[in-house]
Each structure stands twice: as structure tokens, then as C-alpha cells.
Scaffold this active site. Structure first.
Site, PDB file in Angstrom:
ATOM      1  N   ASP A  49     -78.098   9.929   4.705  1.00 36.67           N
ATOM      2  CA  ASP A  49     -78.907  11.087   5.126  1.00 36.67           C
ATOM      3  C   ASP A  49     -79.546  10.862   6.497  1.00 36.67           C
ATOM      4  OD1 ASP A  49     -78.290  12.427   2.822  1.00 36.67           O
ATOM      5  OD2 ASP A  49     -80.367  12.683   2.128  1.00 36.67           O
ATOM      6  N   ASN A  94     -74.774  16.060   3.166  1.00 36.93           N
ATOM      7  CA  ASN A  94     -75.484  16.822   2.135  1.00 36.93           C
ATOM      8  C   ASN A  94     -76.982  16.531   2.241  1.00 36.93           C
ATOM      9  OD1 ASN A  94     -75.999  18.455  -0.013  1.00 36.93           O
ATOM     10  ND2 ASN A  94     -75.172  17.078  -1.579  1.00 36.93           N
ATOM     11  N   GLY A  96     -80.411  17.571   2.864  1.00 33.97           N
ATOM     12  CA  GLY A  96     -81.343  18.701   2.975  1.00 33.97           C
ATOM     13  C   GLY A  96     -82.391  18.450   4.045  1.00 33.97           C
ATOM     14  N   ARG A 124     -75.762  25.032  -1.439  1.00 32.74           N
ATOM     15  CA  ARG A 124     -77.222  24.825  -1.514  1.00 32.74           C
ATOM     16  C   ARG A 124     -77.901  25.898  -0.653  1.00 32.74           C
ATOM     17  NH1 ARG A 124     -78.973  18.770  -0.638  1.00 32.74           N
ATOM     18  NH2 ARG A 124     -80.823  19.655  -1.635  1.00 32.74           N
ATOM     19  N   SER A 170     -87.194  25.908  -2.696  1.00 30.87           N
ATOM     20  CA  SER A 170     -87.299  24.619  -2.016  1.00 30.87           C
ATOM     21  C   SER A 170     -88.499  24.612  -1.084  1.00 30.87           C
ATOM     22  CB  SER A 170     -86.024  24.354  -1.214  1.00 30.87           C
ATOM     23  OG  SER A 170     -86.186  23.211  -0.403  1.00 30.87           O
ATOM     24  N   GLN A 172     -88.569  22.584   1.312  1.00 32.01           N
ATOM     25  CA  GLN A 172     -88.017  22.154   2.603  1.00 32.01           C
ATOM     26  C   GLN A 172     -87.975  23.303   3.621  1.00 32.01           C
ATOM     27  OE1 GLN A 172     -84.232  20.194   2.050  1.00 32.01           O
ATOM     28  NE2 GLN A 172     -85.102  18.557   0.821  1.00 32.01           N
ATOM     29  N   SER A 198     -92.384  21.944  -5.445  1.00 39.41           N
ATOM     30  CA  SER A 198     -92.343  20.616  -4.794  1.00 39.41           C
ATOM     31  C   SER A 198     -93.458  20.446  -3.763  1.00 39.41           C
ATOM     32  CB  SER A 198     -90.980  20.414  -4.110  1.00 39.41           C
ATOM     33  OG  SER A 198     -89.918  20.641  -4.985  1.00 39.41           O
ATOM     34  N   ASP A 315     -87.585  14.839  -7.817  1.00 39.63           N
ATOM     35  CA  ASP A 315     -86.594  13.757  -7.690  1.00 39.63           C
ATOM     36  C   ASP A 315     -86.871  12.650  -8.706  1.00 39.63           C
ATOM     37  OD1 ASP A 315     -85.717  15.304  -5.629  1.00 39.63           O
ATOM     38  OD2 ASP A 315     -86.090  13.855  -4.031  1.00 39.63           O
ATOM     39  N   ASN A 338     -85.243  23.974  -9.759  1.00 38.68           N
ATOM     40  CA  ASN A 338     -84.471  23.654  -8.546  1.00 38.68           C
ATOM     41  C   ASN A 338     -83.617  22.388  -8.643  1.00 38.68           C
ATOM     42  OD1 ASN A 338     -86.368  21.680  -7.946  1.00 38.68           O
ATOM     43  ND2 ASN A 338     -87.010  22.590  -5.992  1.00 38.68           N
ATOM     44  N   GLU A 343     -78.156  17.928  -5.166  1.00 40.71           N
ATOM     45  CA  GLU A 343     -76.857  17.304  -4.892  1.00 40.71           C
ATOM     46  C   GLU A 343     -75.764  17.825  -5.818  1.00 40.71           C
ATOM     47  OE1 GLU A 343     -79.626  16.280  -4.181  1.00 40.71           O
ATOM     48  OE2 GLU A 343     -79.674  14.527  -2.862  1.00 40.71           O
ATOM     49  N   HIS A 387     -76.474  10.595  -5.875  1.00 42.20           N
ATOM     50  CA  HIS A 387     -77.073   9.257  -5.891  1.00 42.20           C
ATOM     51  C   HIS A 387     -78.037   9.057  -7.051  1.00 42.20           C
ATOM     52  CE1 HIS A 387     -80.631  10.924  -3.331  1.00 42.20           C
ATOM     53  NE2 HIS A 387     -79.911  11.932  -3.761  1.00 42.20           N
ATOM     54  N   ARG A 388     -78.823  10.095  -7.361  1.00 40.30           N
ATOM     55  CA  ARG A 388     -79.822   9.904  -8.420  1.00 40.30           C
ATOM     56  C   ARG A 388     -79.188   9.839  -9.817  1.00 40.30           C
ATOM     57  NH1 ARG A 388     -83.989   9.503  -5.415  1.00 40.30           N
ATOM     58  NH2 ARG A 388     -84.178  10.932  -3.661  1.00 40.30           N
ATOM     59  N   LYS A 413     -76.342   7.808  -0.174  1.00 40.72           N
ATOM     60  CA  LYS A 413     -77.107   8.927   0.409  1.00 40.72           C
ATOM     61  C   LYS A 413     -78.523   8.491   0.779  1.00 40.72           C
ATOM     62  CE  LYS A 413     -78.018  13.854  -0.258  1.00 40.72           C
ATOM     63  NZ  LYS A 413     -79.429  14.115  -0.105  1.00 40.72           N
TER      64      LYS A 413
HETATM   65  O1  LIG Z   1     -89.057  17.611   1.889  1.00 42.20           O
HETATM   66  C1  LIG Z   1     -88.423  16.661   1.409  1.00 42.20           C
HETATM   67  O2  LIG Z   1     -88.300  15.579   2.015  1.00 42.20           O
HETATM   68  C2  LIG Z   1     -87.803  16.818   0.084  1.00 42.20           C
HETATM   69  C3  LIG Z   1     -88.204  17.840  -0.741  1.00 42.20           C
HETATM   70  C4  LIG Z   1     -87.681  18.022  -2.103  1.00 42.20           C
HETATM   71  O3  LIG Z   1     -86.809  19.129  -2.080  1.00 42.20           O
HETATM   72  P1  LIG Z   1     -87.240  20.617  -2.572  1.00 42.20           P
HETATM   73  O4  LIG Z   1     -88.435  21.030  -1.821  1.00 42.20           O
HETATM   74  O5  LIG Z   1     -86.019  21.382  -2.251  1.00 42.20           O
HETATM   75  O6  LIG Z   1     -87.507  20.492  -4.049  1.00 42.20           O
HETATM   76  C5  LIG Z   1     -86.921  16.800  -2.591  1.00 42.20           C
HETATM   77  O7  LIG Z   1     -86.170  17.126  -3.735  1.00 42.20           O
HETATM   78  C6  LIG Z   1     -86.002  16.244  -1.526  1.00 42.20           C
HETATM   79  O8  LIG Z   1     -85.292  15.132  -1.985  1.00 42.20           O
HETATM   80  C7  LIG Z   1     -86.782  15.829  -0.316  1.00 42.20           C
HETATM   81  C1  LIG Z   2     -82.716  16.534  -3.426  1.00 41.70           C
HETATM   82  C2  LIG Z   2     -82.459  15.459  -2.706  1.00 41.70           C
HETATM   83  O1  LIG Z   2     -82.005  15.451  -1.440  1.00 41.70           O
HETATM   84  P1  LIG Z   2     -82.061  16.486  -0.221  1.00 41.70           P
HETATM   85  O2  LIG Z   2     -82.989  15.874   0.771  1.00 41.70           O
HETATM   86  O3  LIG Z   2     -80.669  16.581   0.287  1.00 41.70           O
HETATM   87  O4  LIG Z   2     -82.597  17.804  -0.719  1.00 41.70           O
HETATM   88  C3  LIG Z   2     -82.643  14.102  -3.299  1.00 41.70           C
HETATM   89  O5  LIG Z   2     -82.638  13.109  -2.522  1.00 41.70           O
HETATM   90  O6  LIG Z   2     -82.809  13.954  -4.515  1.00 41.70           O
END
Ligand SMILES: O=C(O)C1=C[C@@H](OP(=O)(O)O)[C@@H](O)[C@H](O)C1
Ligand SMILES: C=C(OP(=O)(O)O)C(=O)O
Length: 428
Positions: A49, A94, A96, A124, A170, A172, A198, A315, A338, A343, A387-388, A413
Site C-alpha cells: 500500500d 488496492n 484505499g 470499492r 467510508s 476515507q 470508522s 479492521d 462496510n 479488500e 491480508h487480514r 498489502k
Molecule cells: O483512513 C484510514 O486509514 C482507514 C480507514 C478505514 O476505512 P473506512 O473508513 O473505509 O472504514 C480502515 O478500514 C482502513 O484500513 C484505513
Molecule cells: C480496509 C483496509 O484497507 P484500505 O486502506 O485499502 O481501505 C484494510 O487494511 O483492512
């Protein structure tokens, strides 16, 4: 396909230092690229990543020096948005934490960008972020399916004003918009118009923005006000904390079969929500000791099942699903819709694989309920390029039978040497 057999684990004891956090590494790299000055990052995670973020930044003309072991990086900041002459196609795997923040940040400057990745990335969703960015003038096109990558961005800068964003799929998306916000042309008021999932990940974002000298007014995670005209300033040196999600497997191993495991790199000082995973183990009966920069877990008799809402730690929540195999009673993990858009569809994958080892599982739209079998059975666990899934099912070897993990290298990852480190705290 390659597979790994984990022999039955008879004891767990030891101390590990967890590699750097994925969430912090990718945020810091991007902020360092946008900042004024040179940022010296230490304990950077070396994993797929992060490699995707680093490769993208290089393509975009950001210069950095990476140490031989790839855990130190000196980034020379651009002191503003990325202005790119011409076009670039960025392959983000992959990740995010690369796709979402870059999609927003690239709109700030000039250039034509295609953001693409692995096939799963095309499943996604990113529509909530694109909808928000379009409200402030972004020109973004979906190259395949509406609401999903790949994306084409024709960057001309982001206006300011009021922007509404959905946070129910999400966090993110909000993170991405927040990180771009100070470089918009006018002040930005971000309004989250539904439930934010989250949530603790927003804390990571705000904390890093602050360390890079930017102020955000946070009104109860519903409205965020960011003034224009702010520049990210390099903090000089910055240390990446250990990854709290990665820590969860070691802490759970101790809770199931310890002995004690001490995990260095995450503790009370941590900004990561996933550090709170240890509280769930405590609720299940384990003994948890917290230091500023470590967490140590000791087994205290058999684990007890819990019924918990783990929306705040999606996670690490997966680790509870496999720890539940060794708990007395039926464990319910709730408010994790979510999992389906990560992944893989993690609710479905987890249910299928837990059943393979003998558990009784109820898979709901946004929850999973796990009743352990009398004896956890050997199975060939499919990991769905997740990975998880691979790391969680290493714990399933804590019974009397071995566990076979298909495609163990998918841990690359976020944790390429996971199985080596895991072996260092277990005996067979
Ligand atoms: O902001 C981040 O670094 C992350 C937010 C989470 O995602 P979501 O907000 O989509 O749940 C988590 O699952 C991901 O591994 C990392
Ligand atoms: C959801 C995950 O990854 P991503 O940052 O790609 O969303 C994860 O690492 O569990």
C-alpha cells in the site's frame, strides 16, 4: 497456489515491535509532498500500500530519498498543490489510503490524471467522495462503472464554499476532503450529511494536519471548517507509530493462548483507534497492561464471548471474529456493514471460512455472530486476496489442529513479514 501450514500452537509468549502504521504512513507521505520544507519520516511502513503511494508521488514529480530498508524517507515538499504538465496514469493497487486521498488532492492543482488499480479496487465505491469534490468544482469522470474507480481527473483547482459529504460507507472520503481542504481557493465548510463510520480514523487525519501546521475547526464530527490560505509546513522529523491493526493479531494470540505478548510501537500515546482493540480483549477476560508506547496482553483463563458494536475499529474487529473460535459462548460483532466493501466482502468471506473450521455462523447484513465448535477443525483457508483474512486465520491454529492458509503472501498489502514475526511469539 502457494499455501502455508501453521502447526498447532501450544504456547504463546514474547515481545514484538510492530511495523509502522499504514494509515499514518500514507497520510504523512501525501502531506509531506504538499508541505513546505523537507520532511524526514522514520519507521515508515514498507508494504504494497505504501509502495503504491510512493510510486505515484514519484510519477507526479515529488522528490524523496528512501533508505535501503525503505523505513526512512526524506520528502522534499512542493509547498502547495501538485501542478503537473501533461497527463499521468497512477496505479494504486488496492490501497484505499492512496486512492481516496490522492483523488481529492490531485484536484487541487493542474494536470490530467487517471487513477486506477487492481480489479477489486473497481468494486470499492468512491461515489460519495466524487460527489463532494464535484460540488467544489472538480472535473472527475468515471472510466468504467459510475461511483467506482478507475477515475479520470482533469485538475483545475478546487473552489471553496460549503460541501456536503456522506460518511456512511467510508471515513476515507472525509479524510481525503479534509486533507485537500486547506489548499482550496476559498474557505471550505464540510458538512457530513449522514452517519460517519470508522470515526477514529478522522482523529488520525486531524492530528496529522495539525502536526503539519494546519488548523481545522471540528464541530462534533458533523461540520468541519477549514480556512483557505493555509500552507502545510513540514514538522521536520516525524515518526510513524506502529500499526495498531497489525498489533491485534499478536495481542489476540496472547489472550487465547498466553503467556504474555508485549507489543511495542502502540500504546496510550497512540492516535490510532485500533489501539482500542485491547479493550475488547479485556472485556473478553484477558489482562491488558498499557504503556505510553506498548500494550501487553496476558491470558487470564478462557476467553468469554462478547456482543459488541465495533464500528469504530472495523479492521481490528476481524481479529475478534477468529478469537471468538476460542471464547466460551457466542460472540456477536455488530455495525460492520462496510466490511463488505473492503479488500473483499469480509462479512461473507469470514462466515464461509469460519464455517470451514467448524463454527456456527450467522451472517447478517451488518453483523456476524460466531459460535465456536467443540474443537476447531483443520481447513484450507481461502484468503480472498485479503491480508487480514490470512492474518486472522493464523489464530485458528490455536486449537489442537493445524491450519492451512492459502496465499499467505497476500499479507504484503500491510505486513509482508507477518508470518515470520508471528512465529517468533508462538511455539508448536
Ligand atoms: O483512513 C484510514 O486509514 C482507514 C480507514 C478505514 O476505512 P473506512 O473508513 O473505509 O472504514 C480502515 O478500514 C482502513 O484500513 C484505513
Ligand atoms: C480496509 C483496509 O484497507 P484500505 O486502506 O485499502 O481501505 C484494510 O487494511 O483492512
Amino acid at each position: 497456489m502457494e499455501s502455508l501450514t501453521v502447526a498447532p500452537i501450544t504456547a504463546v509468549d514474547g515481545e514484538v515491535t510492530i511495523p509502522g502504521s499504514k494509515s499514518l504512513s500514507n497520510r504523512i507521505l501525501l502531506l509531506a509532498a504538499l508541505a513546505k520544507g523537507e520532511t524526514h519520516i522514520t519507521n515508515l511502513l514498507d508494504s504494497d500500500d505504501i509502495r503504491h503511494m510512493l510510486t505515484a508521488l514519484k510519477q507526479l514529480g515529488v522528490s524523496y530519498e528512501l533508505s535501503a530498508d525503505k523505513t526512512e524517507c526524506k520528502v522534499t515538499g512542493l509547498a502547495g498543490p501538485i501542478n503537473f504538465a501533461g497527463s499521468a496514469e497512477l496505479f494504486l493497487g488496492n490501497a484505499g489510503t492512496a486512492m481516496r486521498p490522492l483523488a481529492a488532492a490531485l484536484c487541487l492543482g493542474q494536470g490530467e490524471f487517471v487513477l486506477t488499480g487492481e480489479p477489486r479496487m473497481f468494486e470499492r465505491p468512491i461515489g460519495h467522495l466524487v460527489d463532494a469534490l464535484r460540488q467544489v468544482g472538480a472535473d472527475i469522470e468515471y472510466l468504467k462503472d459510475t461511483d467506482f474507480p478507475p477515475l479520470k481527473i482533469n485538475a483545475t483547482g478546487l473552489k471553496g464554499g460549503r460541501v456536503e459529504i456522506k460518511g456512511s460507507i467510508s471515513s476515507q472520503f472525509l479524510t481525503a476532503l479534509l486533507m485537500a481542504a486547506p489548499l482550496a481557493q476559498q474557505d471550505l465548510e464540510i458538512v457530513v450529511i449522514d452517519e460517519l463510520v470508522s470515526k477514529p480514523y478522522i482523529e488520525i487525519t486531524l492530528s496529522l494536519m495539525k502536526q503539519f501546521g494546519v488548523e481545522v475547526e471540528n464541530q462534533n464530527y458533523q461540520v468541519f471548517k477549514v480556512k483557505a490560505g493555509q500552507t502545510y509546513q513540514s514538522p521536520g522529523r516525524i515518526l510513524v507509530e506502529g500499526d495498531a491493526s497489525s498489533a491485534s493479531y499478536f495481542l489476540a494470540a496472547a489472550a487465547i493462548k498466553g503467556g504474555t505478548v508485549k507489543v511495542n510501537g502502540v500504546g496510550t500515546k497512540s492516535v490510532q483507534g485500533d489501539a482500542r482493540f485491547a479493550e475488547v480483549l479485556e472485556q473478553m477476560g484477558a489482562i491488558v497492561e498499557w504503556g505510553e508506547e506498548y500494550i501487553s496482553v496476558t491470558k487470564n483463563g478462557p476467553l468469554r464471548a462478547v456482543d459488541v458494536d465495533l464500528n469504530h475499529i472495523p479492521d481490528a474487529a476481524m481479529t475478534i471474529a477468529t478469537a471468538a473460535l476460542f471464547a466460551e459462548g457466542t460472540t456477536a460483532i455488530r455495525n460492520i456493514y462496510n466490511w463488505r466493501v473492503k479488500e473483499t466482502d469480509r462479512l461473507s468471506a469470514m462466515a464461509i471460512e469460519l464455517r470451514k473450521v467448524g463454527a456456527t455462523v450467522e451472517e447478517g447484513e451488518d453483523y456476524i455472530i460466531v459460535t465456536p465448535p467443540a474443537e476447531v477443525q483443520t481447513a484450507a483457508i481461502d484468503t480472498y486476496n485479503d491480508h487480514r483474512m490470512a492474518m486472522c486465520f493464523s489464530l485458528a491454529a490455536m486449537g489442537k489442529n493445524p491450519m492451512i492458509i492459502n496465499d499467505p503472501k497476500c499479507t504484503a498489502k500491510t505486513f509482508p513479514n507477518y508470518f515470520e514475526l508471528f512465529e517468533s511469539v508462538v511455539s508448536h
